[in-house]
Motif scaffolding. Structure first.
Motif, mmCIF file in Angstrom:
data_model
loop_
_atom_site.group_PDB
_atom_site.id
_atom_site.type_symbol
_atom_site.label_atom_id
_atom_site.label_comp_id
_atom_site.label_asym_id
_atom_site.label_seq_id
_atom_site.Cartn_x
_atom_site.Cartn_y
_atom_site.Cartn_z
ATOM 1 N N LEU A 1 0.718 -1.209 -0.023
ATOM 2 C CA LEU A 1 0.041 0.072 -0.013
ATOM 3 C C LEU A 1 0.652 1.153 -0.005
ATOM 4 C CD1 LEU A 1 -2.818 -1.162 2.531
ATOM 5 C CD2 LEU A 1 -2.916 -0.922 0.174
ATOM 6 N N LYS B 1 3.079 4.588 -0.685
ATOM 7 C CA LYS B 1 2.546 5.804 -1.190
ATOM 8 C C LYS B 1 3.173 5.942 -2.687
ATOM 9 C CE LYS B 1 2.947 8.425 2.963
ATOM 10 N NZ LYS B 1 3.747 9.511 3.690
ATOM 11 N N LEU C 1 -1.468 0.284 -7.646
ATOM 12 C CA LEU C 1 -2.228 -0.040 -6.469
ATOM 13 C C LEU C 1 -3.066 -1.232 -6.929
ATOM 14 C CD1 LEU C 1 -2.890 0.644 -3.486
ATOM 15 C CD2 LEU C 1 -4.563 2.234 -4.341
ATOM 16 N N HIS D 1 -8.823 -1.416 4.186
ATOM 17 C CA HIS D 1 -8.270 -2.012 3.370
ATOM 18 C C HIS D 1 -9.287 -2.526 2.441
ATOM 19 C CE1 HIS D 1 -6.179 -5.400 1.013
ATOM 20 N NE2 HIS D 1 -5.230 -4.463 0.750
ATOM 21 N N LEU E 1 -11.106 0.140 0.444
ATOM 22 C CA LEU E 1 -10.337 0.421 -0.599
ATOM 23 C C LEU E 1 -10.245 -0.505 -1.857
ATOM 24 C CD1 LEU E 1 -8.208 2.396 -2.055
ATOM 25 C CD2 LEU E 1 -6.378 1.022 -0.358
ATOM 26 N N GLN F 1 -11.559 7.228 -0.766
ATOM 27 C CA GLN F 1 -10.573 5.861 -0.986
ATOM 28 C C GLN F 1 -9.048 6.663 -0.588
ATOM 29 O OE1 GLN F 1 -12.124 3.380 -1.122
ATOM 30 N NE2 GLN F 1 -13.919 4.225 -1.122
ATOM 31 N N ARG F 2 -8.699 7.709 -0.780
ATOM 32 C CA ARG F 2 -7.483 8.057 -0.610
ATOM 33 C C ARG F 2 -7.167 7.986 1.092
ATOM 34 N NH1 ARG F 2 -3.043 9.428 -3.143
ATOM 35 N NH2 ARG F 2 -4.205 9.775 -5.267
ATOM 36 N N ASN G 1 -8.909 6.045 3.094
ATOM 37 C CA ASN G 1 -8.868 4.522 3.472
ATOM 38 C C ASN G 1 -7.464 3.896 3.031
ATOM 39 O OD1 ASN G 1 -11.652 4.023 4.282
ATOM 40 N ND2 ASN G 1 -12.098 4.039 2.450
ATOM 41 N N TRP G 2 -6.809 4.258 2.032
ATOM 42 C CA TRP G 2 -5.581 4.115 1.569
ATOM 43 C C TRP G 2 -4.301 4.418 2.615
ATOM 44 C CZ3 TRP G 2 -2.850 5.975 -3.282
ATOM 45 C CH2 TRP G 2 -1.477 5.209 -3.643
ATOM 46 N N THR G 3 -4.580 5.574 3.092
ATOM 47 C CA THR G 3 -3.773 6.345 4.084
ATOM 48 C C THR G 3 -3.820 5.423 5.651
ATOM 49 O OG1 THR G 3 -3.544 8.311 2.975
ATOM 50 C CG2 THR G 3 -2.953 8.216 5.321
ATOM 51 N N ARG H 1 -2.660 1.842 5.418
ATOM 52 C CA ARG H 1 -1.319 1.717 5.451
ATOM 53 C C ARG H 1 -0.715 2.233 6.808
ATOM 54 N NH1 ARG H 1 -0.601 4.971 1.533
ATOM 55 N NH2 ARG H 1 -0.208 7.109 2.839
#
Length: 151
Positions: free
Chosen positions: A26, A28, A35, A99, A102, A121-122, A124-126, A129
């Protein structure tokens, strides 16, 4: 007894090991296509913590009762147990839901033409991670407790 210790150590490594890969998958600065690829590659890793982690807990409990490790109140035993429980809480309770949200969006065929993640979603990604980084850090502490235990 040595076989039981070997099974315990291997299952702990196999069970906790994928946690160390999750935040890498995941990472950056990936494109959305990268991704997607990372998420597809990481899907099979979900299997290992369930099986390896369960075997590690069972063999750890057996070792506690049949081994000569002394009192259950030893710091390394308590620390190992607390660390493992924290990893599970973070991974299952916090990282996995973010996760999954996402992954649902990223792997949805209707979103294949998208070039960027939406703001939600950004986040959720952060979030995923960061939780996986926390679980990995605690995993290192868990292994330190296991390695540095009293002889």
């Amino acid at each position: 007894m040595k076989l039981l210790v070997l099974i315990h150590v291997l299952s702990a490594i196999i069970g906790v090991g994928p946690t160390f890969f999750a935040h890498v998958l995941l990472r950056k600065n990936q494109t959305l296509d990268e991704l997607r690829s990372s998420m597809r590659a990481g899907k099979p890793l979900d299997f290992f913590p369930k099986i390896g982690g369960s075997i590690a807990v069972i063999t750890g409990i057996v070792l506690l009762f049949v081994g000569s490790y002394g009192s259950f109140m030893q710091t390394w035993l308590i620390g190992s147990l607390v660390a493992y429980v924290l990893i599970q809480i973070i991974a299952i309770g916090f990282a996995t839901p973010a996760h999954k949200k996402l992954a649902k969006w990223v792997l949805d065929p209707t979103n294949t033409k998208a070039s960027e993640l939406p703001a939600e979603q950004r986040r959720n990604w952060t979030r995923a991670r960061n939780y996986f980084y926390a679980a990995s850090t605690i995993g290192v502490i868990l292994f330190v407790f296991m390695i540095m235990k009293p002889a």
